[in-house]
Design an enzyme around this catalytic site. Structure first.
Site, mmCIF file in Angstrom:
data_model
loop_
_atom_site.group_PDB
_atom_site.id
_atom_site.type_symbol
_atom_site.label_atom_id
_atom_site.label_comp_id
_atom_site.label_asym_id
_atom_site.label_seq_id
_atom_site.Cartn_x
_atom_site.Cartn_y
_atom_site.Cartn_z
ATOM 1 N N GLN A 112 24.930 -99.915 -25.521
ATOM 2 C CA GLN A 112 23.669 -99.299 -25.848
ATOM 3 C C GLN A 112 23.685 -97.825 -26.317
ATOM 4 O O GLN A 112 22.798 -97.494 -27.094
ATOM 5 C CB GLN A 112 23.023 -99.420 -24.369
ATOM 6 C CG GLN A 112 22.530 -100.810 -24.077
ATOM 7 C CD GLN A 112 21.932 -101.189 -22.661
ATOM 8 O OE1 GLN A 112 21.403 -99.958 -22.064
ATOM 9 N NE2 GLN A 112 21.448 -102.154 -22.333
ATOM 10 N N HIS B 257 22.785 -89.263 -8.043
ATOM 11 C CA HIS B 257 21.771 -90.118 -7.390
ATOM 12 C C HIS B 257 22.662 -91.274 -6.528
ATOM 13 O O HIS B 257 22.983 -92.346 -6.812
ATOM 14 C CB HIS B 257 21.222 -90.843 -8.469
ATOM 15 C CG HIS B 257 20.455 -92.002 -7.672
ATOM 16 N ND1 HIS B 257 19.346 -91.599 -6.977
ATOM 17 C CD2 HIS B 257 20.367 -93.197 -8.091
ATOM 18 C CE1 HIS B 257 18.640 -92.884 -6.380
ATOM 19 N NE2 HIS B 257 19.464 -93.780 -7.199
ATOM 20 N N ARG C 139 10.768 -88.173 -2.985
ATOM 21 C CA ARG C 139 11.003 -88.489 -1.627
ATOM 22 C C ARG C 139 11.054 -87.279 -0.999
ATOM 23 O O ARG C 139 10.340 -87.247 0.262
ATOM 24 C CB ARG C 139 12.137 -89.399 -1.372
ATOM 25 C CG ARG C 139 11.899 -90.917 -2.096
ATOM 26 C CD ARG C 139 13.252 -91.503 -2.067
ATOM 27 N NE ARG C 139 13.116 -92.748 -2.276
ATOM 28 C CZ ARG C 139 14.405 -93.675 -2.895
ATOM 29 N NH1 ARG C 139 15.391 -93.249 -2.908
ATOM 30 N NH2 ARG C 139 13.875 -95.017 -3.032
ATOM 31 N N ASP D 255 14.248 -89.181 -5.802
ATOM 32 C CA ASP D 255 14.921 -88.507 -4.919
ATOM 33 C C ASP D 255 14.161 -87.212 -4.304
ATOM 34 O O ASP D 255 13.807 -86.958 -3.383
ATOM 35 C CB ASP D 255 16.241 -88.286 -4.921
ATOM 36 C CG ASP D 255 17.128 -89.385 -5.254
ATOM 37 O OD1 ASP D 255 17.419 -90.251 -4.500
ATOM 38 O OD2 ASP D 255 17.735 -89.543 -6.566
ATOM 39 N N ILE E 86 11.629 -103.308 -11.489
ATOM 40 C CA ILE E 86 11.246 -101.940 -12.022
ATOM 41 C C ILE E 86 10.371 -101.933 -13.386
ATOM 42 O O ILE E 86 9.257 -101.257 -13.664
ATOM 43 C CB ILE E 86 12.322 -100.730 -12.116
ATOM 44 C CG1 ILE E 86 13.079 -100.587 -10.759
ATOM 45 C CG2 ILE E 86 12.042 -99.423 -12.867
ATOM 46 C CD1 ILE E 86 14.116 -99.656 -10.899
ATOM 47 N N ALA F 25 13.760 -105.191 -18.735
ATOM 48 C CA ALA F 25 12.342 -105.145 -18.891
ATOM 49 C C ALA F 25 11.581 -106.142 -17.842
ATOM 50 O O ALA F 25 10.778 -105.996 -17.520
ATOM 51 C CB ALA F 25 11.942 -105.269 -20.267
ATOM 52 N N ALA F 26 12.615 -107.011 -17.747
ATOM 53 C CA ALA F 26 12.101 -108.503 -17.029
ATOM 54 C C ALA F 26 12.214 -108.132 -15.355
ATOM 55 O O ALA F 26 11.910 -109.083 -14.596
ATOM 56 C CB ALA F 26 12.675 -109.609 -17.494
ATOM 57 N N ASN G 166 21.773 -98.032 -11.936
ATOM 58 C CA ASN G 166 22.827 -97.380 -11.215
ATOM 59 C C ASN G 166 24.342 -98.081 -11.560
ATOM 60 O O ASN G 166 24.065 -99.110 -11.958
ATOM 61 C CB ASN G 166 22.687 -97.605 -9.664
ATOM 62 C CG ASN G 166 21.583 -96.677 -9.021
ATOM 63 O OD1 ASN G 166 21.601 -95.560 -9.534
ATOM 64 N ND2 ASN G 166 20.626 -97.213 -8.415
HETATM 65 P P1 NAX Z 1 16.513 -106.219 -11.186
HETATM 66 O O1 NAX Z 1 17.521 -106.640 -10.932
HETATM 67 O O2 NAX Z 1 15.041 -106.522 -10.757
HETATM 68 O O3 NAX Z 1 16.275 -105.802 -12.918
HETATM 69 C C1 NAX Z 1 17.487 -105.615 -13.759
HETATM 70 C C2 NAX Z 1 16.973 -106.329 -15.164
HETATM 71 O O4 NAX Z 1 18.026 -105.748 -16.005
HETATM 72 C C3 NAX Z 1 17.088 -107.731 -14.905
HETATM 73 O O5 NAX Z 1 15.936 -108.306 -15.582
HETATM 74 C C4 NAX Z 1 18.222 -107.899 -15.900
HETATM 75 O O6 NAX Z 1 18.261 -109.344 -16.547
HETATM 76 C C5 NAX Z 1 18.264 -106.982 -16.793
HETATM 77 N N1 NAX Z 1 19.786 -106.486 -17.467
HETATM 78 C C6 NAX Z 1 20.917 -106.600 -16.955
HETATM 79 N N2 NAX Z 1 21.574 -106.509 -17.918
HETATM 80 C C7 NAX Z 1 21.239 -105.934 -19.019
HETATM 81 C C8 NAX Z 1 21.376 -105.634 -19.984
HETATM 82 N N3 NAX Z 1 22.900 -105.716 -20.728
HETATM 83 N N4 NAX Z 1 20.449 -105.239 -21.132
HETATM 84 C C9 NAX Z 1 19.165 -105.435 -21.015
HETATM 85 N N5 NAX Z 1 18.760 -105.735 -19.691
HETATM 86 C C10 NAX Z 1 19.787 -106.135 -18.695
HETATM 87 O O7 NAX Z 1 16.623 -104.629 -10.997
HETATM 88 P P2 NAX Z 1 15.540 -103.397 -10.872
HETATM 89 O O8 NAX Z 1 15.069 -103.315 -9.433
HETATM 90 O O9 NAX Z 1 14.527 -103.524 -11.930
HETATM 91 O O10 NAX Z 1 16.504 -102.029 -10.666
HETATM 92 C C11 NAX Z 1 17.165 -101.772 -12.077
HETATM 93 C C12 NAX Z 1 18.078 -100.639 -11.701
HETATM 94 O O11 NAX Z 1 17.530 -99.437 -11.146
HETATM 95 C C13 NAX Z 1 19.176 -101.053 -10.735
HETATM 96 O O12 NAX Z 1 20.572 -100.549 -11.502
HETATM 97 C C14 NAX Z 1 18.895 -100.210 -9.524
HETATM 98 O O13 NAX Z 1 19.937 -99.668 -8.689
HETATM 99 C C15 NAX Z 1 18.329 -98.936 -10.487
HETATM 100 N N6 NAX Z 1 17.564 -98.204 -9.379
HETATM 101 C C16 NAX Z 1 17.697 -96.731 -9.623
HETATM 102 C C17 NAX Z 1 17.052 -95.722 -9.237
HETATM 103 C C18 NAX Z 1 17.108 -94.107 -9.225
HETATM 104 O O14 NAX Z 1 16.509 -93.359 -8.432
HETATM 105 N N7 NAX Z 1 17.756 -93.819 -10.529
HETATM 106 C C19 NAX Z 1 15.986 -96.156 -8.113
HETATM 107 C C20 NAX Z 1 15.482 -97.328 -7.910
HETATM 108 C C21 NAX Z 1 16.602 -98.595 -8.333
HETATM 109 O O15 NAX Z 1 17.352 -98.821 -7.344
#
Ligand code: NAX
Length: 325
Positions: free
Chosen positions: A112, A187, A162, A159, A16, A12-13, A131
């Site tokens: 989870q 994906h 897009r 996707d 995204i 959440a922090a 991912n």
């Molecule tokens: P960020 O790195 O900004 O945020 C991820 C957050 O997850 C961090 O705040 C971290 O502390 C938290 N986190 C890590 N482990 C955790 C856990 N065990 N429990 C709860 N929280 C945890 O990444 P962000 O840009 O927000 O992207 C999040 C994910 O979305 C990434 O894996 C990214 O690759 C994926 N995406 C997937 C997309 C899709 O189309 N399916 C597109 C966008 C994005 O790339």
């Protein structure tokens, strides 16, 4: 008024999360008459940042926001959850092998899945965004045997959106003129955005484009590599567009749609091995998705779908080898 729906967002922090939570709290996820209770799951170092986001949510005075809970305890976060949006994941860092990446994510999505199994509401719906999304969904599902498998989905809606936007620009039409767009497979860069079943004004999109080279050498790679292009331009990965796609995915699953793309558990349709979480054309009604049946798949599409499904099969075999499923 209606009872509040519990929506849990992991990561959440993150970026995204920051784009997503406000959309949910404003009513765009479930509708303008559905109150929501937000549950934010984070890891301990990010709890303070999550609290900051929650302060801003408070400051919006959203009429539909019935409460916010912040925790690092998955059991608490998923207790009674109706909609679980699994965004937090372990990113691939330099020098990390695929096995290490899958194992690190297994360490997140296994507990989870167990927590969802233990405490989720009967109607729980799960969207995995983090991912590798398809395989992370497979891991979570494997650890939630009491939850129907069809409740675990992964996101290919970004996707899909897009692909709509690229096609609309090419043809000089509005995105609303396009129907039946489909993303098949994983994906990842192997995904297959399909213009042979998409329609523009009732006509085949491939025929409307009438440019095989563009379809093959521009459209498909542009959609598949758009994430990298955003990083290159923005210096950070897609966030607002990813959050928007996550809202679209859950909204259409709950409220219905004639046609969209979702990564769902395969029943063997279109030669995709049963049990893989692969993107398909789906329609949704009464809160349930079903794979659109009966499409003819030509040799070009067959090869593209098979290549992406082969990658999903490899990922599944790798997590199986690691004992994660
Ligand atoms: P960020 O790195 O900004 O945020 C991820 C957050 O997850 C961090 O705040 C971290 O502390 C938290 N986190 C890590 N482990 C955790 C856990 N065990 N429990 C709860 N929280 C945890 O990444 P962000 O840009 O927000 O992207 C999040 C994910 O979305 C990434 O894996 C990214 O690759 C994926 N995406 C997937 C997309 C899709 O189309 N399916 C597109 C966008 C994005 O790339």
């Amino acid at each position: 008024s209606k009872p509040a729906v519990k929506v849990t967002v992991t990561g959440a922090a993150g970026q995204i999360g920051y784009a997503l939570l406000f959309r949910i709290a404003s009513g765009q996820l479930l509708g303008p008459d559905v109150p929501v209770r937000l549950s934010l799951l984070e890891i301990p170092p990010a709890l303070k940042a999550a609290e900051g986001t929650a302060m801003e949510l408070d400051d919006c005075a959203f009429p539909l926001l019935a409460g916010i809970d912040i925790t690092d305890d998955a059991k608490r976060a998923f207790d009674g959850v109706n909609v679980a949006m699994l965004v937090g994941a372990r990113p691939r860092t330099k020098g990390m092998e695929r096995g290490d990446l899958l194992e690190a994510n297994g360490g997140i999505f296994k507990p989870q899945g167990e927590a969802i199994n233990a405490g989720a509401a009967d109607d729980v719906r799960v969207l995995v965004v983090g991912n590798p999304a398809n395989t992370n969904a497979l891991i979570a599902k494997a650890h939630a045997p009491d939850v129907p498998g069809e409740r675990f989905t992964a996101m290919t809606r970004l996707d899909h959106n897009r692909a709509l936007s690229q096609l609309a620009a090419k043809l000089g039409v509005a995105v609303t003129d396009i129907a039946k767009m489909t993303i098949w497979g994983n994906h990842s860069a192997t995904q297959y955005p399909d213009l042979f079943h998409a329609e523009v004004g009732g006509q085949s999109a491939a025929a409307a484009v009438n440019d095989d080279a563009w379809l093959r050498d521009t459209f498909i790679p542009t959609v598949a590599k758009r994430g990298a292009a955003i990083i290159e331009a923005r210096g950070a990965s897609s966030a607002a567009s990813a959050a928007n796609a996550a809202v679209d995915h859950v909204h259409d699953w709950v409220n219905g749609t004639d046609w969209t793309s979702m990564a769902v558990v395969s029943d063997g349709s279109y030669g995709v091995p049963e049990g893989l979480i692969s993107s398909f054309p789906v329609r949704c009604a009464d809160g349930k998705w079903e794979i659109v049946q009966g499409l003819e798949i030509d040799d070009f599409s067959r090869e593209k779908i098979d290549a992406s499904v082969a990658e999903l099969t490899e990922e599944r075999d790798a997590v199986r080898g690691l004992g994660l499923i």
